[in-house]
Design a protein around this motif. Structure first.
Motif, PDB file in Angstrom:
ATOM      1  N   LEU A  54       0.828  -1.205   0.000  1.00  0.00           N
ATOM      2  CA  LEU A  54       0.000   0.000   0.000  1.00  0.00           C
ATOM      3  C   LEU A  54       0.862   1.255   0.000  1.00  0.00           C
ATOM      4  O   LEU A  54       0.608   2.206  -0.759  1.00  0.00           O
ATOM      5  CB  LEU A  54      -0.929  -0.003   1.210  1.00  0.00           C
ATOM      6  N   ALA A  55       1.892   1.256   0.842  1.00  0.00           N
ATOM      7  CA  ALA A  55       2.783   2.419   0.906  1.00  0.00           C
ATOM      8  C   ALA A  55       3.507   2.631  -0.419  1.00  0.00           C
ATOM      9  O   ALA A  55       3.706   3.771  -0.858  1.00  0.00           O
ATOM     10  CB  ALA A  55       3.777   2.241   2.045  1.00  0.00           C
ATOM     11  N   SER A 104       1.994   6.752  -6.852  1.00  0.00           N
ATOM     12  CA  SER A 104       0.777   7.250  -7.500  1.00  0.00           C
ATOM     13  C   SER A 104       0.954   8.602  -8.194  1.00  0.00           C
ATOM     14  O   SER A 104       0.403   8.795  -9.292  1.00  0.00           O
ATOM     15  CB  SER A 104      -0.373   7.317  -6.491  1.00  0.00           C
ATOM     16  N   PRO A 105       1.703   9.578  -7.635  1.00  0.00           N
ATOM     17  CA  PRO A 105       1.822  10.866  -8.356  1.00  0.00           C
ATOM     18  C   PRO A 105       2.412  10.697  -9.759  1.00  0.00           C
ATOM     19  O   PRO A 105       1.925  11.317 -10.712  1.00  0.00           O
ATOM     20  CB  PRO A 105       2.738  11.694  -7.450  1.00  0.00           C
ATOM     21  N   PHE A 135      -2.493  -0.245  -9.935  1.00  0.00           N
ATOM     22  CA  PHE A 135      -2.940  -1.434  -9.212  1.00  0.00           C
ATOM     23  C   PHE A 135      -2.674  -2.719  -9.984  1.00  0.00           C
ATOM     24  O   PHE A 135      -2.466  -3.774  -9.394  1.00  0.00           O
ATOM     25  CB  PHE A 135      -4.432  -1.310  -8.868  1.00  0.00           C
ATOM     26  N   GLN A 136      -2.646  -2.638 -11.326  1.00  0.00           N
ATOM     27  CA  GLN A 136      -2.334  -3.828 -12.111  1.00  0.00           C
ATOM     28  C   GLN A 136      -0.858  -4.190 -12.039  1.00  0.00           C
ATOM     29  O   GLN A 136      -0.505  -5.368 -11.945  1.00  0.00           O
ATOM     30  CB  GLN A 136      -2.721  -3.600 -13.585  1.00  0.00           C
ATOM     31  N   ILE A 137      -0.006  -3.188 -12.085  1.00  0.00           N
ATOM     32  CA  ILE A 137       1.422  -3.442 -12.243  1.00  0.00           C
ATOM     33  C   ILE A 137       2.181  -3.409 -10.922  1.00  0.00           C
ATOM     34  O   ILE A 137       3.108  -4.196 -10.706  1.00  0.00           O
ATOM     35  CB  ILE A 137       2.015  -2.424 -13.248  1.00  0.00           C
ATOM     36  N   GLU A 138       1.787  -2.525 -10.024  1.00  0.00           N
ATOM     37  CA  GLU A 138       2.509  -2.406  -8.754  1.00  0.00           C
ATOM     38  C   GLU A 138       1.938  -3.410  -7.756  1.00  0.00           C
ATOM     39  O   GLU A 138       0.971  -3.143  -7.053  1.00  0.00           O
ATOM     40  CB  GLU A 138       2.408  -0.982  -8.217  1.00  0.00           C
TER      41      GLU A 138
END
Length: 227
Positions: free
Chosen positions: A4-5, A11-12, A28-31
């Motif tokens: 999550l972190a 995300s930016p 969310f798909q790749i990380e």
């Protein structure tokens, strides 16, 4: 750093690069948690105007995606040399020439894809020594037929033969050594001058070199091409 972190931290960049919806989707798909090795290949749609990319479920492939297509590590627009580079590209086209870009250590082809998007009328020669990487390179650059030439091999100061000396390493860390022709697993060694001759080019617009230690022998001799 937990998952999550890590997603929050990245995300930016992802949102800036792909916009809100695509950025979140790709994040969310790749990380996610991944092994060092995997044969599982997945297709990821990016955004309008960009081809889909193929990545293995490995740390290395996903890191290369992040570097090449999210943070755009080959974007040199902030550097003072950019205007001269663009001028050289435009001058070559105006003179009826095809600018040459050589991607040494092309891995799965994402740097070549980025260069093709940035310099669509250039001829790109992508050189990669590992057969599994090369197979993904072919898939990731299939839409560039006629603009990208793929060579299974490595770059070296002179033509010859090479072997990967650390096949147990991850796909982004392979190193090559010079061997005799006929050695088991041998692949072609291409010199920069040879690649230029094959391409019919008298000079190079960009030579991207990411070859895991082979820079030392490459620049030890036969460096006239640097001029």
């Amino acid at each position: 750093m937990n998952l999550l972190a890590r997603r929050l931290a990245k995300s930016p960049n992802s949102l800036r690069r792909f916009g809100l919806w695509n950025g979140l989707r790709l994040l969310f798909q790749i990380e996610r948690r991944l092994p060092l090795r995997s044969s599982q290949v997945r297709k990821y749609a990016l955004e309008k105007g960009w081809p889909a990319v193929y990545l293995r479920d490995t740390v290395g492939d996903h890191a290369i995606f992040w570097q090449c297509l999210v943070t755009n590590q080959y974007d040199i627009d902030r550097f003072p040399q950019t205007q001269r580079l663009i001028a050289s590209y435009d001058a070559a086209l105006a003179a009826g020439k095809t600018p040459l870009i050589i991607d040494c250590g092309a891995n799965i082809g994402l740097a070549s894809v980025w260069f093709h998007q940035r310099f669509p009328k250039a001829h790109i020669v992508a050189v990669e020594p590992d057969t599994e990487n090369f197979a993904l390179l072919a898939r990731n650059t299939a839409h560039c037929e006629g603009r990208i030439t793929r060579l299974l091999g490595g770059v070296w100061p002179e033509p010859g033969w090479l072997c990967i000396e650390n096949p147990q390493q991850g796909s982004a860390d392979f190193q090559v050594v010079s061997v005799e022709r006929g050695t088991a697993g041998a692949i072609r060694a291409y010199s920069i001058a040879e690649i230029m001759e094959m391409s019919g080019a008298s000079d190079i617009l960009i030579c991207k070199i990411d070859i895991e230690g082979s820079q030392a022998p490459l620049f030890a001799q036969h460096t006239e091409w640097v001029e």
